[in-house]
Design an enzyme around this catalytic site. Structure first.
Site, PDB file in Angstrom:
ATOM      1  N   LYS A  43       0.838  -1.206   0.000  1.00  0.00           N
ATOM      2  CA  LYS A  43       0.000   0.000   0.000  1.00  0.00           C
ATOM      3  C   LYS A  43       0.873   1.256   0.000  1.00  0.00           C
ATOM      4  O   LYS A  43       0.662   2.194  -0.770  1.00  0.00           O
ATOM      5  CB  LYS A  43      -0.918   0.019   1.223  1.00  0.00           C
ATOM      6  CG  LYS A  43      -1.572   1.368   1.502  1.00  0.00           C
ATOM      7  CD  LYS A  43      -2.421   1.347   2.735  1.00  0.00           C
ATOM      8  CE  LYS A  43      -1.710   1.498   4.016  1.00  0.00           C
ATOM      9  NZ  LYS A  43      -1.277   2.859   4.362  1.00  0.00           N
ATOM     10  N   ASN A  44       1.893   1.276   0.853  1.00  0.00           N
ATOM     11  CA  ASN A  44       2.706   2.478   1.025  1.00  0.00           C
ATOM     12  C   ASN A  44       3.733   2.690  -0.084  1.00  0.00           C
ATOM     13  O   ASN A  44       4.491   3.653  -0.050  1.00  0.00           O
ATOM     14  CB  ASN A  44       3.363   2.470   2.402  1.00  0.00           C
ATOM     15  CG  ASN A  44       2.317   2.639   3.485  1.00  0.00           C
ATOM     16  OD1 ASN A  44       1.167   3.000   3.209  1.00  0.00           O
ATOM     17  ND2 ASN A  44       2.690   2.363   4.717  1.00  0.00           N
ATOM     18  N   CYS A 138      -5.343  12.687  13.359  1.00  0.00           N
ATOM     19  CA  CYS A 138      -5.311  11.246  13.069  1.00  0.00           C
ATOM     20  C   CYS A 138      -5.287  10.512  14.403  1.00  0.00           C
ATOM     21  O   CYS A 138      -4.726  11.018  15.377  1.00  0.00           O
ATOM     22  CB  CYS A 138      -4.058  10.929  12.263  1.00  0.00           C
ATOM     23  SG  CYS A 138      -3.775   9.173  12.057  1.00  0.00           S
ATOM     24  N   ARG A 143       0.476  14.352  13.453  1.00  0.00           N
ATOM     25  CA  ARG A 143       0.897  14.144  12.052  1.00  0.00           C
ATOM     26  C   ARG A 143       0.811  15.419  11.214  1.00  0.00           C
ATOM     27  O   ARG A 143       0.107  15.467  10.192  1.00  0.00           O
ATOM     28  CB  ARG A 143       0.118  13.004  11.415  1.00  0.00           C
ATOM     29  CG  ARG A 143       0.276  11.692  12.154  1.00  0.00           C
ATOM     30  CD  ARG A 143      -0.385  10.533  11.444  1.00  0.00           C
ATOM     31  NE  ARG A 143       0.347  10.110  10.264  1.00  0.00           N
ATOM     32  CZ  ARG A 143      -0.054   9.092   9.483  1.00  0.00           C
ATOM     33  NH1 ARG A 143      -1.187   8.456   9.771  1.00  0.00           N
ATOM     34  NH2 ARG A 143       0.636   8.729   8.436  1.00  0.00           N
ATOM     35  N   ASP A 326       4.712   0.423  11.972  1.00  0.00           N
ATOM     36  CA  ASP A 326       3.508  -0.220  11.444  1.00  0.00           C
ATOM     37  C   ASP A 326       3.404  -1.689  11.843  1.00  0.00           C
ATOM     38  O   ASP A 326       2.416  -2.343  11.508  1.00  0.00           O
ATOM     39  CB  ASP A 326       3.471  -0.097   9.910  1.00  0.00           C
ATOM     40  CG  ASP A 326       3.319   1.351   9.459  1.00  0.00           C
ATOM     41  OD1 ASP A 326       3.527   1.621   8.259  1.00  0.00           O
ATOM     42  OD2 ASP A 326       3.014   2.201  10.308  1.00  0.00           O
ATOM     43  N   ARG A 418      -8.582  -0.715   4.766  1.00  0.00           N
ATOM     44  CA  ARG A 418      -7.745   0.333   4.182  1.00  0.00           C
ATOM     45  C   ARG A 418      -6.400  -0.203   3.720  1.00  0.00           C
ATOM     46  O   ARG A 418      -5.783   0.322   2.797  1.00  0.00           O
ATOM     47  CB  ARG A 418      -7.480   1.440   5.212  1.00  0.00           C
ATOM     48  CG  ARG A 418      -8.700   2.267   5.571  1.00  0.00           C
ATOM     49  CD  ARG A 418      -8.271   3.479   6.331  1.00  0.00           C
ATOM     50  NE  ARG A 418      -7.236   4.179   5.590  1.00  0.00           N
ATOM     51  CZ  ARG A 418      -6.634   5.262   6.067  1.00  0.00           C
ATOM     52  NH1 ARG A 418      -6.948   5.712   7.267  1.00  0.00           N
ATOM     53  NH2 ARG A 418      -5.703   5.875   5.366  1.00  0.00           N
TER      54      ARG A 418
HETATM   55  C1  EPZ Z   1       4.243   6.889   6.449  1.00  0.00           C
HETATM   56  O1  EPZ Z   1       3.431   7.923   7.015  1.00  0.00           O
HETATM   57  C2  EPZ Z   1       3.324   5.677   6.283  1.00  0.00           C
HETATM   58  N1  EPZ Z   1       2.232   6.020   5.404  1.00  0.00           N
HETATM   59  C3  EPZ Z   1       2.794   5.262   7.656  1.00  0.00           C
HETATM   60  O2  EPZ Z   1       2.033   4.062   7.496  1.00  0.00           O
HETATM   61  C4  EPZ Z   1       3.962   4.945   8.557  1.00  0.00           C
HETATM   62  O3  EPZ Z   1       3.488   4.676   9.850  1.00  0.00           O
HETATM   63  C5  EPZ Z   1       4.925   6.155   8.631  1.00  0.00           C
HETATM   64  O4  EPZ Z   1       5.325   6.550   7.312  1.00  0.00           O
HETATM   65  C6  EPZ Z   1       6.175   5.848   9.420  1.00  0.00           C
HETATM   66  O5  EPZ Z   1       6.835   4.749   8.915  1.00  0.00           O
HETATM   67  C7  EPZ Z   1       2.442   6.011   4.057  1.00  0.00           C
HETATM   68  O6  EPZ Z   1       3.521   5.753   3.555  1.00  0.00           O
HETATM   69  C8  EPZ Z   1       1.275   6.340   3.192  1.00  0.00           C
HETATM   70  P1  EPZ Z   1       6.172  10.217   8.649  1.00  0.00           P
HETATM   71  P2  EPZ Z   1       3.969   9.433   7.084  1.00  0.00           P
HETATM   72  O7  EPZ Z   1       6.050  11.515   7.949  1.00  0.00           O
HETATM   73  O8  EPZ Z   1       4.846   9.699   5.940  1.00  0.00           O
HETATM   74  C9  EPZ Z   1       6.343  13.643  11.944  1.00  0.00           C
HETATM   75  C10 EPZ Z   1       0.226   2.572   7.797  1.00  0.00           C
HETATM   76  O9  EPZ Z   1      -0.169   1.986   8.820  1.00  0.00           O
HETATM   77  N2  EPZ Z   1       6.182  14.619  10.859  1.00  0.00           N
HETATM   78  O10 EPZ Z   1       7.345   9.377   8.332  1.00  0.00           O
HETATM   79  O11 EPZ Z   1       2.786  10.299   7.289  1.00  0.00           O
HETATM   80  C11 EPZ Z   1       5.116  12.753  12.151  1.00  0.00           C
HETATM   81  O12 EPZ Z   1       4.147  13.385  12.917  1.00  0.00           O
HETATM   82  C12 EPZ Z   1       0.644   4.053   7.869  1.00  0.00           C
HETATM   83  O13 EPZ Z   1       0.317   2.038   6.676  1.00  0.00           O
HETATM   84  C13 EPZ Z   1       6.213  15.961  11.146  1.00  0.00           C
HETATM   85  O14 EPZ Z   1       6.364  16.361  12.302  1.00  0.00           O
HETATM   86  O15 EPZ Z   1       4.821   9.391   8.423  1.00  0.00           O
HETATM   87  C14 EPZ Z   1       5.729  11.531  12.813  1.00  0.00           C
HETATM   88  O16 EPZ Z   1       5.844  11.742  14.180  1.00  0.00           O
HETATM   89  C15 EPZ Z   1       0.321   4.684   9.180  1.00  0.00           C
HETATM   90  N3  EPZ Z   1       6.073  16.846  10.128  1.00  0.00           N
HETATM   91  C16 EPZ Z   1       7.103  11.434  12.149  1.00  0.00           C
HETATM   92  O17 EPZ Z   1       7.360  12.712  11.575  1.00  0.00           O
HETATM   93  C17 EPZ Z   1       5.903  16.443   8.818  1.00  0.00           C
HETATM   94  O18 EPZ Z   1       5.763  17.273   7.912  1.00  0.00           O
HETATM   95  C18 EPZ Z   1       7.205  10.394  11.048  1.00  0.00           C
HETATM   96  O19 EPZ Z   1       6.082  10.483  10.221  1.00  0.00           O
HETATM   97  C19 EPZ Z   1       5.879  15.071   8.540  1.00  0.00           C
HETATM   98  C20 EPZ Z   1       6.031  14.165   9.575  1.00  0.00           C
END
Ligand code: EPZ
Length: 438
Positions: A43-44, A138, A143, A326, A418
């Site tokens: 998915k990702n 979320c 996020r 995840d 999802r």
């Molecule tokens: C991706 O989400 C995945 N989703 C998530 O999978 C996964 O949990 C996550 O990466 C971490 O591995 C997809 O790829 C579609 P991040 P993403 O930005 O990119 C903070 C699932 O279950 N952050 O790496 O949204 C954020 O809050 C899903 O399949 C900021 O502060 O996660 C978090 O604490 C859930 N500012 C950390 O970084 C930003 O602009 C990492 O989040 C962006 C992120």
């Protein structure tokens, strides 16, 4: 097992009895799992690959697309923007954005899937304009998308937040040197896509290194992009003036595979996962082996069986190549059955323990201490009515229900749909007793 036939962006969730009616899963615990399970596309990896189609006016063919709700949502976002989408058949679809019909990714779609924000970089880079609904809150954490916006602003985009939308415009984006203060998967993907058509060279420092990022870079390179270092800590992208079409096969889903590995560790007699990429699962394989789970890797297959002596082992989630967040909830379900006490520390998302309350309802001995959950095992789990709160929490409740005494009824299965294709059918084919009910 034939997984599925044909579906499009409007096909309801597989197996849904009546679209719009919230389904439940009824799981009777105690069955031993035997046989082979086919792992689907990630998915990702599929979601950014679909967003990348916006970077070209040529047709793109995507293979190994998972039949999950989020992919259908992204297809609807693309159709809304003007893409012609050939219904997915046998996991393949052709997407073509000859001309854009709109610059907007609407709230109604973005609210159901925050990954819709991945269209922001490609729209800006290709068309110089984008209007994308802010994803909002979320279940698993705040996020924010500040890193996506900071990077695009530094590339020269005008970005403002109005009426719940990101309004962005730019002349041609320009290359930058951007260091992420923290690793972010989709922010790395968004800026990498934007940089492919920017003027000059972009260097992304402290970039996320997940396998899905490497897969996206491979697809972009096959479209004519110049990218080095994807999957490493620093990625360099040299902008080009246009990208072409391509045909790309999405990588297997390491999180779906990890989930079935835990199912095998809890209840497997002889379980084989086929169509995997074991290298992408290394952090998970290492952790499971340390707890005593027998695992054999052979090419693209992984064999797993129930651990005879399952030992509690602490866990700390971390960006790849650390242990994936995840898989944290699924690992917790496993630790409820392990000898001893395990400390599970979540370092990525501040509210990713929503499954704890539901596992406690099933009899698990878990207490939360800040960002750490203390799990004492082995505990006898009993079937109960439980509620899914997010995608991976729902997977952990399905796993716990497989070894619980009696019947568990899992509500709000749309969370599971999802990101898992046909989970109940796959589990039933392995001998589990799982039924979708209303
Ligand atoms: C991706 O989400 C995945 N989703 C998530 O999978 C996964 O949990 C996550 O990466 C971490 O591995 C997809 O790829 C579609 P991040 P993403 O930005 O990119 C903070 C699932 O279950 N952050 O790496 O949204 C954020 O809050 C899903 O399949 C900021 O502060 O996660 C978090 O604490 C859930 N500012 C950390 O970084 C930003 O602009 C990492 O989040 C962006 C992120």
């Amino acid at each position: 097992m034939k997984v599925w036939g044909k579906y499009s962006s409007t096909t309801p969730d597989h197996g849904a009895i009546i679209p719009g009616i919230v389904d439940k899963l009824k799981i009777t615990g105690g069955a031993r799992l035997n046989g082979t399970v086919q792992i689907g596309g990630a998915k990702n990896a599929a979601l950014p690959a679909l967003a990348a189609v916006l970077l070209t006016d040529k047709p793109v063919e995507l293979q190994n697309l998972p039949g999950v709700r989020d992919v259908r949502t992204m297809l609807r976002v693309l159709e809304q923007l003007g893409a012609s989408v050939r219904p997915v058949e046998d996991r393949c679809s052709g997407v073509h954005v000859k001309r854009l019909a709109s610059f907007e990714a609407p709230y109604d779609l973005v609210k159901t899937m925050r990954a819709s924000v991945l269209v922001l970089g490609p729209l800006l880079a290709r068309y110089g304009r984008a209007r994308v609904s802010l994803p909002g809150g979320c279940a698993i954490g705040e996020r924010p998308i500040n890193l996506h916006l900071d990077g695009l602003r530094q590339m020269g985009a005008e970005v403002s937040l109005e009426h719940g939308y990101v309004e962005a415009s730019s002349q041609r984006l320009r290359g930058i040197h951007f260091n992420f203060p923290i690793k972010s998967v989709t922010a790395t993907e968004n800026l990498m896509m934007a940089a492919t058509l920017a003027e000059g060279t972009t260097v992304l420092g402290n970039a996320a290194q997940e396998p899905e990022i490497r897969d996206l870079a491979e697809m972009l390179i096959s479209m004519g992009a110049q990218i080095e270092g994807a999957g490493k800590d620093e990625i360099t992208i040299t902008g080009v003036t246009e990208l072409g079409g391509t045909s790309h096969e999405v990588i297997p889903d390491r999180i779906e595979a990890g989930t079935y590995l835990v199912a095998g560790a809890l209840a497997g007699e002889a379980l084989e996962l086929v169509g995997c990429r074991p290298d992408d699962l290394e952090p998970v394989l290492q952790q499971l082996r340390q707890t005593g789970v027998p695992i054999v890797v052979e090419g693209k297959s992984i064999r797993v069986e129930k651990a005879q002596h399952l030992e509690a082992r602490d866990l700390r989630t971390a960006p790849h190549p650390g242990f994936p967040t995840d898989m944290q909830a699924q690992y917790m379900a496993l630790m409820t059955q392990a000898q001893g006490t395990s400390l599970i520390t979540e370092t990525i998302f501040e509210r990713r323990f929503m499954h704890v309350g539901e596992l406690q309802r099933m009899g698990a001995d878990i207490r939360i201490d800040g960002h750490t959950s203390v799990v004492v095992g082995p505990g006898r789990l009993t079937g109960a009515q439980v509620m899914a709160t997010d995608l991976r929490a729902s997977a952990s409740l399905v796993l716990a229900a497989l070894v619980a005494d009696g019947v568990t009824v899992l509500d709000r299965v749309y969370h599971l749909d999802r990101g898992y294709e046909f989970m109940e059918k796959k589990l039933c084919a392995l001998g589990a007793q799982v039924e979708r009910i209303r």
